[in-house]
Scaffold this motif. Sequence first.
Motif, PDB file in Angstrom:
ATOM      1  N   HIS A  68      10.307   4.212   4.060  1.00  0.00           N
ATOM      2  CA  HIS A  68       9.405   4.200   3.367  1.00  0.00           C
ATOM      3  C   HIS A  68       9.126   2.589   2.567  1.00  0.00           C
ATOM      4  CE1 HIS A  68       8.649   6.070  -0.973  1.00  0.00           C
ATOM      5  NE2 HIS A  68       8.120   4.557  -1.439  1.00  0.00           N
ATOM      6  N   HIS A  70       7.536  -0.511   0.846  1.00  0.00           N
ATOM      7  CA  HIS A  70       6.163  -1.581   0.352  1.00  0.00           C
ATOM      8  C   HIS A  70       6.639  -3.560   1.053  1.00  0.00           C
ATOM      9  CE1 HIS A  70       5.578   1.841  -1.311  1.00  0.00           C
ATOM     10  NE2 HIS A  70       6.684   2.295  -1.801  1.00  0.00           N
ATOM     11  N   TRP A  73       5.909  -5.602  -2.278  1.00  0.00           N
ATOM     12  CA  TRP A  73       7.075  -6.610  -3.158  1.00  0.00           C
ATOM     13  C   TRP A  73       7.496  -6.919  -2.598  1.00  0.00           C
ATOM     14  CZ3 TRP A  73       9.118  -0.936  -3.896  1.00  0.00           C
ATOM     15  CH2 TRP A  73       7.928   0.312  -4.914  1.00  0.00           C
ATOM     16  N   ASP A 322      12.081   2.593  -1.051  1.00  0.00           N
ATOM     17  CA  ASP A 322      11.323   2.332  -1.750  1.00  0.00           C
ATOM     18  C   ASP A 322      12.166   0.815  -2.445  1.00  0.00           C
ATOM     19  OD1 ASP A 322       8.847   2.327  -3.531  1.00  0.00           O
ATOM     20  OD2 ASP A 322      10.509   4.551  -4.045  1.00  0.00           O
TER      21      ASP A 322
HETATM   22 ZN   LIG Z   1       7.468   3.975  -2.870  1.00  0.00          ZN
END
Ligand SMILES: [Zn+2]
Length: 416
Positions: A68, A70, A73, A322
Amino acid sequence: MTGRTLLTNGLVLSCDGDPGEKSARADVLIEGDRIVKVAQGGLDADPASTRVVDLHGATVLPGLGDAHTHISWPLDFVFDHAAIAATPPERHILDVAGVTKTFLESGYTLIIGAGVTQPFDDLLARDAIERGLITGPRIVPSGSMVAAVDGLGGDGEMMEVAGDAKGLREIVARQCDSGVRSLKLFISGDGVVPEFPSEDVYMNDEMLGAAVEEADRHGAFITVHARGSASVAMAARTGVRIIHHACFLDDEALTALEARRDDVWVCPGLHYLYAMVSGHARPWGITDEKIEASGYHREFASQVDGLRRLKAAGIRILSGGDFGHQWTHHGTYAAELQRYVELADMTPVEAIHTATRNMGPAAGLDTGEVREGMLADLVVVEGDPTEDVTVLQRHDLRRAVLKGGRFAYVNPEVYP
Ligand SMILES: [Zn+2]
């Protein structure tokens, strides 16, 4: 040199599936990008044709994976999604390169995209890594996240928006045509946004079924943000491959997951919730009042309970979730494994499996085990991760990372 490398004088944690596995003395022979032999008794190699690397007793295990991710970021990310979206792309993509480098240097050789902020971040990074322009893990690329018109993200500011099955199918097809292989759909709310509670369900069986079918036609797969049990049950029965969060699990959701035990994975993101309810985000404006209002305390307790039930039911769990906030900083990815051990009744080896042997098949890659025939994506660490999983977070104990049989990172503190 013929592209053969022998890792000798080390311990191997193969991640063969035995939850009680201990690292054992073995040599690993690599040819090209694959492991060709793992020999407990040691191997003789002709130094004229083989590069022999003495590991001095360090442990070799499969490179880790995060399901998961990203990469949009940046290292200094503070929840300012709109500002990231508005950053000039040529500047932003250098931030992304800093993130992929951090993943690799943290022992992560595989990441599965969970949505990007600028539409081509994952694809551009993957291509640049494959061309050797920047360093980073293997990337299963995601594209822009997809929301339902009436759901979280449905304002279209940060996500693509679908109104019905036909519209969703078109978005999926377009993203797949651009090279995306891991599509991220929002089918539930999120307690941190009070207007969209976690138990809300967006989209429906027809829409998800169409998305799964369209992705499958392109050799891609669907992943979903699904916090509440009704959204998890819908994802399980419609063929979604990776279900993120899955916080509130009732019997219906669990039964639907059990029916798909062989081709569904759950990626909880436990450390993120742990950090939120533990006040780690307080310095960045996520106040105790905001956490209280989000229902995250209840969600966290329910997720811990759910993880134990998933484990007992034999549902494969994936590590990830995350990372990239200042309170779950890039580079601390293996904290997720620590939480599994501390909170979800996993042994250190079981926790490591969530980032290795469970991860390869979810990504459709021959990774996640140290055995003959697998891709030689490996991490070399000092200390014994089967006793103390936190050694995987320690940058000073990480000696090297191999990707596709090549040393992709060598710790400059260890090897001057
Ligand atoms: Zn996420």
